[in-house]
Scaffold this active site. Structure first.
Site, short mmCIF file in Angstrom:
data_model
loop_
_atom_site.label_atom_id
_atom_site.label_comp_id
_atom_site.label_asym_id
_atom_site.label_seq_id
_atom_site.Cartn_x
_atom_site.Cartn_y
_atom_site.Cartn_z
N LEU A 544 65.35 54.82 -11.13
CA LEU A 544 66.25 55.32 -10.24
C LEU A 544 65.61 56.78 -9.64
O LEU A 544 64.93 57.44 -10.67
CB LEU A 544 67.51 55.55 -10.66
CG LEU A 544 68.49 54.59 -10.98
CD1 LEU A 544 69.89 55.21 -11.37
CD2 LEU A 544 68.85 53.72 -9.52
N ASP A 545 65.51 57.16 -8.47
CA ASP A 545 65.33 58.44 -8.03
C ASP A 545 65.88 59.53 -8.82
O ASP A 545 67.08 59.55 -9.12
CB ASP A 545 65.50 58.47 -6.35
CG ASP A 545 64.35 57.81 -5.65
OD1 ASP A 545 63.54 57.28 -6.38
OD2 ASP A 545 64.71 57.52 -4.49
N TYR A 546 65.21 60.74 -8.58
CA TYR A 546 66.04 62.12 -9.18
C TYR A 546 67.32 62.12 -8.67
O TYR A 546 67.96 62.61 -9.46
CB TYR A 546 64.79 63.05 -8.80
CG TYR A 546 65.48 64.66 -9.02
CD1 TYR A 546 65.28 64.74 -10.40
CD2 TYR A 546 66.10 65.38 -8.20
CE1 TYR A 546 65.78 66.40 -10.65
CE2 TYR A 546 66.48 66.62 -8.49
CZ TYR A 546 66.26 67.11 -9.85
OH TYR A 546 66.88 68.17 -9.83
N THR A 548 69.39 60.31 -7.39
CA THR A 548 70.27 59.09 -7.50
C THR A 548 71.07 59.04 -8.93
O THR A 548 70.34 59.18 -9.84
CB THR A 548 69.50 57.69 -7.15
OG1 THR A 548 68.87 57.82 -6.06
CG2 THR A 548 70.44 56.77 -7.12
#
Ligand code: AKG
Ligand code: FE2
Length: 789
Positions: A544-546, A548
């Site tokens: 998961l992105d930073y 999100t």
């Protein structure tokens, strides 16, 4: 192991994502695996068939090819190492591109060898150019020592230095003595070695960054169209071990199969005199040794001597490591047998958390802490030594180096100094001059190369995000920046094999320098489940992105992680995200299929772009289904709430697809100018994994509830308790429509638009999830849910 597509490497620039992956992997673990395009299958199988037919010839016929011998500075010919059940044929090219030797060889084998030699040589040149670019060097820095291109520029009578080595390892003869190692541990005295892999008789083993043996040909999905690429002594020397030489060996394939392999050894020309001054006139490049007037042939002798010592050290270390592993395994088994995982966080609040707490509390303190890369066992990397098996049969090794961890540079510096001392000794003995293979003394050389660049980038991004918050909050940023603590983590589901955790928004999954990341949180909460064999502690199977938040799955064993990872790769995992996007979306359902590629205009290489946009390069297919859940307001700005179902998993796919439809995700710093939102309103809400025994769905609470309460934004980043269970889990398969139905039905609204979507809803957001939100799960019940397999 994710293979890198050759097509992408060939088509992309020297700084493409594929190129960066090659640099990163060769830096981190000295090898990578490439996937070749299908059209090369025929070429490779012709080589295989030609070699098979040759090795099947009677011994006398093979001997007529000519024994292993030296011709114009290089070795050619056939040799039989009967004591190791192996035989080799070294194929070079002549200046006219024809293979040598030729006597007794079938036209089919000659043609296949010529084609493979030429193709692998071109690929090697491309790879070396990429690796040079990774260190901000021009391609010539690594290409100059190679055979000339075209080969017709070779001196008359000379042969190519690079060699295609046809190797045949026979099945063990009944009653024969001898061990299972067919080709002893060594490093190659090459710049690079390219090996078409042989999964049907896997035997090639490479040391990973922690010096453990990895059988790359046994990895899931490896086919004869996969190519192993590993670093040799020369490249390791020329980069001061930034790309460390790969230590490897060949062991007997399982089941007694016979093995054919074709390593292509990319060799410098023996007579070539290295001179690195042209590429670093100031002598300031931290990785390039300052070398001039040293012949590659001399350097090669040096590698051979050094290799012997390093192999001995490695073997001693291996024995110590085995002992440590046995102790760790016994401990882990004891904990799992008790089925009482303990959450020992940094702060004991006495409340139950994800896993059942209690009885085994004392044990968690004794568990081995997760290790950072390179820390394990002192970090000496494998380099092999010649075992006196003749040229190529036993190749030399380069200096050892350590990687990762804070002391990496010091160790590298030490290794470089040792190499310099040896080179000086060689200089005295042989008159060659190695000016200064060591860095200036007293201080570590400045960090360089891709890894350092990426680290800087991550830090810069973090700094920019903080700055933006500062600006938005008028100097009161502290309360609005997500500053998670170690115990701000929720375990959503735990079985013997899997762990599902809640990642907070604005939190790294892992990071080389940041103290609180999801990985460090999990290590603090579940230290007994952290696996010291991994870099960070837990094996994540997706990302998961930073910015999100949401559900993330971790495998608690290599096998479990592999199983789940393959489901992701095969796109059999269903994912549902919730997002608040800007504006009122005029449709109720939509499918977006624009491909996603790099945004060439972003110098930081962070942003992506959709297919058809001006700066988009090498887009890959991407598909998202979007469903409108409701329309309303978030702190007085019009927003819509969407359920997003990504059918592919491209980087930034959801952000881009929303943005390109005119409704960017609220708080998305990468694709909007808005800096006022306290977080990016994107949340990985549910995950459905069809595990072999049971399909599980793991979810979280809805972090963007419709509410008439005052907006949670006012509370600025504090973790709020949620109502009801935070974990949603079912064991039946879900579909998007049922999720939409559930979400729309649950909307706290009375007004509906014509399409049935709730209107005029005041949205809220929950700033985080803490352990108190997690339902009362115990490992028994969860074990039932996920099943063990
Ligand atoms: O047989 C293999 O796959 C590898 C042989 C090797 O390491 C070599 O020829 O240097
Ligand atoms: Fe080798």
């Amino acid at each position: 192991m994710a293979a890198i597509a050759w097509a992408e490497l060939e088509a992309g620039g020297l700084d493409s994502a594929a190129a960066a992956a090659v640099c990163e992997q060769l830096h981190q673990r000295s090898y990578c695996v490439l996937r070749l395009p299908d059209h090369l299958a025929a070429e490779l199988s012709a080589l295989r068939e030609g070699a098979r037919a040759f090795f099947a010839l009677p011994a006398k016929a093979k001997a007529r090819v000519g024994a292993f011998r030296r011709i114009a500075e290089t070795y050619v010919g056939y040799r039989d190492c009967a004591d190791r059940d192996s035989e080799f044929l070294e194929m070079h090219l002549s200046p006219d591109g024809t293979a040598y030797p030729r006597e007794e060889l079938s036209p089919a084998l000659l043609a296949a060898s010529e084609a493979a030699h030429a193709r692998l040589s071109r690929m090697a040149r491309r790879l070396l150019a990429v690796l040079a670019a990774g260190l901000d060097l021009p391609p010539a820095a690594f290409l100059a020592p190679l055979d000339p291109e075209p080969l017709s520029r070779l001196p008359a009578g000379a042969l190519s230095s690079s060699v295609l080595r046809l190797c045949h390892y026979r099945p063990r003869q009944a009653g024969a003595a001898g061990g299972d190692v067919l080709f002893d541990e060594h490093t190659d005295s090459t710049l690079l070695t390219l090996s078409p892999l042989c999964p049907e008789a896997a035997g090639l083993e490479l040391r990973d960054a922690e010096a453990r043996w990895v059988r790359i040909e046994e990895a899931e999905g490896v086919t004869p169209l996969h190519l192993g690429v590993h670093v040799g002594d020369f490249l390791s020397f020329l980069t001061r071990d930034f790309y460390p030489a790969s230590s490897h060996r060949v062991v007997r394939p399982a089941g007694g199969a016979s093995r054919l392999s074709f390593p292509f050894l990319v060799r410098p020309r023996n007579e070539h005199e290295l001179d690195t001054r042209a590429y670093d006139p100031e002598g300031t490049h931290p990785q390039l040794p300052e070398v001039h007037a040293i012949r590659c042939a001399e350097l090669r002798k040096l590698f051979d001597v050094r290799g012997q010592r390093v192999v001995r050290e490695l073997r001693e270390r291996e024995a110590r490591e085995e002992e440590r592993k046995a102790r760790a395994k016994a401990f882990r088994e004891a904990v799992l047998a008790g089925r009482r995982p303990v959450a020992a966080s940094d702060e004991s609040d006495g409340e139950g958390s994800g896993g059942a707490r209690g009885e085994a509390a004392g044990q968690s303190c004794a568990s081995p802490p997760p290790q950072e890369a390179g820390e394990a066992g002192g970090g000496t990397r494998g380099r092999g030594g010649g075992e006196g098996r003749g040229e190529g049969g036993g190749e030399g090794g380069a200096a050892s180096a350590a990687r990762g961890g804070g002391s990496k540079w010091k160790k590298e510096l030490k290794a470089a100094k040792k190499a310099a001392a040896k080179a000086r000794a060689a200089e005295k003995a042989g008159g060659a001059r190695v000016a200064a293979a060591a860095a200036p003394t007293g201080e570590a050389p400045p960090a360089a190369g891709v890894r350092a660049r990426w680290r800087e980038e991550a830090e810069a991004m973090e700094a920019r995000r903080r700055e933006a918050f500062d600006a938005a909050a008028g100097g009161e940023a502290e309360g609005r920046v997500a500053q998670w603590r170690l115990h701000d983590v929720a375990v959503l589901l735990l079985s013997d094999e899997y762990l599902f955790a809640y990642k907070q928004h604005d939190l790294h999954m892992d990071h080389p320098t940041v103290g609180v990341t999801l990985q460090t949180q999990l290590c603090a909460a579940l230290p007994h489940l952290a696996d010291p064999k991994t870099v960070h502690g837990f094996r994540n199977v997706h990302q998961l992105d930073y910015a999100t938040s949401g559900v993330l799955c971790f495998g608690l064993s290599k096998r479990a992680a592999g199983t789940a990872g393959r489901l992701f790769e095969a796109r059999r995992v269903r994912k549902w995200y919730l997002a608040l996007v800007e504006g009122h979306v005029p449709w109720s359902e939509r499918r977006e299929e624009r491909g996603v590629g790099k945004d060439a205009s972003d110098p930081r290489e962070f942003r992506m772009a959709v297919e058809g946009s001006e700066h988009c390069v090498a887009p890959l297919a991407a598909c998202t289904e979007l469903y409108v859940i409701g329309r309303g307001a978030l702190a007085d700005r019009p927003v819509s709430k969407l359920l997003l179902c990504p059918l592919t998993g491209r980087r930034h796919q959801l952000r881009l697809h929303c943005a390109v439809l005119g409704h960017p995700i609220v708080g998305d710093f990468a694709y909007t100018a808005d800096r006022t939102a306290p977080r990016m309103m994107l949340h990985a809400w549910r995950l459905q994994l069809p595990l072999p025994q049971k399909t599980v769905v793991v979810g979280t609470m809805d972090p963007f509830p419709a509410t008439l309460e005052p907006s949670a934004m006012a509370t600025g980043g504090e973790v709020l308790p949620t109502e009801g269970p935070a974990v949603f889990e079912v064991t039946c398969e879900l579909d998007a429509q049922s999720c939409v139905h559930e979400l729309r039905g649950g909307a706290n609204s009375t007004k509906h638009a014509e399409d049935g979507v709730p209107m005029d809803v005041e949205y809220n957001f929950i700033a985080g999830c803490d352990r108190r939100h997690v339902g009362p799960h115990d490992s028994e019940r969860i074990g039932e849910q996920v099943g063990s397999h």
